[in-house]
Design an enzyme around this catalytic site. Structure first.
Site, PDB file in Angstrom:
ATOM      1  N   GLU A   1       0.808  -1.217   0.000  1.00  0.00           N
ATOM      2  CA  GLU A   1       0.000   0.000   0.000  1.00  0.00           C
ATOM      3  C   GLU A   1       0.845   1.274   0.000  1.00  0.00           C
ATOM      4  O   GLU A   1       0.326   2.360  -0.229  1.00  0.00           O
ATOM      5  CB  GLU A   1      -0.928  -0.002   1.224  1.00  0.00           C
ATOM      6  CG  GLU A   1      -2.034  -1.045   1.121  1.00  0.00           C
ATOM      7  CD  GLU A   1      -2.878  -1.146   2.383  1.00  0.00           C
ATOM      8  OE1 GLU A   1      -2.412  -0.660   3.443  1.00  0.00           O
ATOM      9  OE2 GLU A   1      -3.978  -1.711   2.322  1.00  0.00           O
TER      10      GLU A   1
ATOM     11  N   GLU B   1       7.191 -21.866   8.259  1.00  0.00           N
ATOM     12  CA  GLU B   1       7.552 -21.025   9.401  1.00  0.00           C
ATOM     13  C   GLU B   1       8.600 -21.684  10.300  1.00  0.00           C
ATOM     14  O   GLU B   1       9.231 -21.015  11.124  1.00  0.00           O
ATOM     15  CB  GLU B   1       6.328 -20.667  10.220  1.00  0.00           C
ATOM     16  CG  GLU B   1       5.740 -21.793  11.029  1.00  0.00           C
ATOM     17  CD  GLU B   1       4.562 -21.311  11.870  1.00  0.00           C
ATOM     18  OE1 GLU B   1       4.701 -21.317  13.105  1.00  0.00           O
ATOM     19  OE2 GLU B   1       3.521 -20.944  11.300  1.00  0.00           O
TER      20      GLU B   1
END
Length: 278
Positions: A53, A84
């Site tokens: 953004e 992970e």
């Protein structure tokens, strides 16, 4: 909703750490460095969301704010749970993007123990980058692996272990603060107006015109004309309107001072007039 109401209070307790980290990011980015978010699962997706953004909102270059997620782009839409746990993968991803001493690497891990994030932070420190971690439990292993630990402790989730809930909300709030405050300090905001936005669609072109109208106190027609002359840049258009200078002069002023306010102050000091609009 009652659980979510606790999130802002938890974030409020770590504002000094957020401030400390954004100062590191600002100093690094002024030297050409990057703000890099690293995480797995929900945490990684939130980092990519915040990074993606920044170009349309603040006019950053695509590589200035970077989101890295365990498992790569596929993990944005598909859960890759084992990623992970890969310490080596986190380190390798930092190698791949060429982390250096001008960068700021922010690890995001709700538990504070995701090995992917630990690997990324250790590699970043090895390469002399500034490091921080955002986690939601204390103490978290990752807290000791970073220069700055931002730990909004949000407590047990309404659905046990579902860290996409309160923990994810807290992470998003912290990321909003980090990126927004960093961009303000880099001169991409004037008053509360995002003057470096990229008018890439009809909505943003309209917003650009309204930003120029508000900042310079001109009509829509004057704002649109100024934007056209300023090659679509609200910041250049505003500066030209406020000081009455040409495009080349405005560009030169912004090269010397990245913020409109400082550029105007310098212009006023070097001229006989007074700029009441400042």
């Amino acid at each position: 909703h009652k659980e979510d109401c606790k999130v802002a209070l938890a974030v409020g307790k770590v504002l000094p750490q957020i401030s400390q980290e954004l100062e590191e990011a600002v100093q690094g980015m002024k030297k050409g460095g990057r703000l890099i978010y690293v995480g797995a699962g929900t945490s990684g997706r939130l980092g990519i969301l915040d990074a993606s953004e920044c170009p349309p909102t603040f006019g950053t270059e695509p590589g200035q704010v970077v989101g890295v997620i365990a498992g790569g782009d596929t993990a944005m839409r598909n859960a890759i749970e084992g990623a992970e746990d890969r310490y080596d993968l986190g380190a390798a991803d930092m190698e791949e993007i060429g982390v250096n001493e001008r960068d700021t690497v922010v690890g995001i891990t709700a538990s504070g123990s995701a090995r992917y994030v630990l690997g990324a932070l250790e590699k970043a420190k090895e390469r002399h980058a500034a490091t921080a971690v955002i986690c939601n439990t204390f103490p978290g292993t990752a807290a000791a692996a970073a220069d700055v630990a931002i730990i909004p402790v949000t407590g047990p989730e309404a659905i046990m272990g579902s860290t996409r809930m309160k923990a994810g909300t807290a992470q998003k709030m912290v990321l909003n603060m980090l990126s927004t405050a960093t961009m303000i300090k880099l001169g991409k905001v004037y008053h509360n107006l995002m003057v470096d936005l990229c008018p890439s669609n009809a909505k943003l072109k309209d917003r650009s015109a309204r930003i120029v109208m508000q900042a310079a106190g001109v009509s829509r027609q004057e704002a649109e004309t100024a934007l056209e002359q300023a090659e679509g840049s609200p910041k250049l258009a505003i500066l030209r309107l406020l000081c009455g200078c040409g495009l080349d002069t405005a560009k030169e002023m912004l090269e010397q001072e990245s913020t409109i306010r400082k550029a105007l102050q310098n212009y006023e000091e070097n001229s006989c007039g007074s700029l009441s609009a400042v």
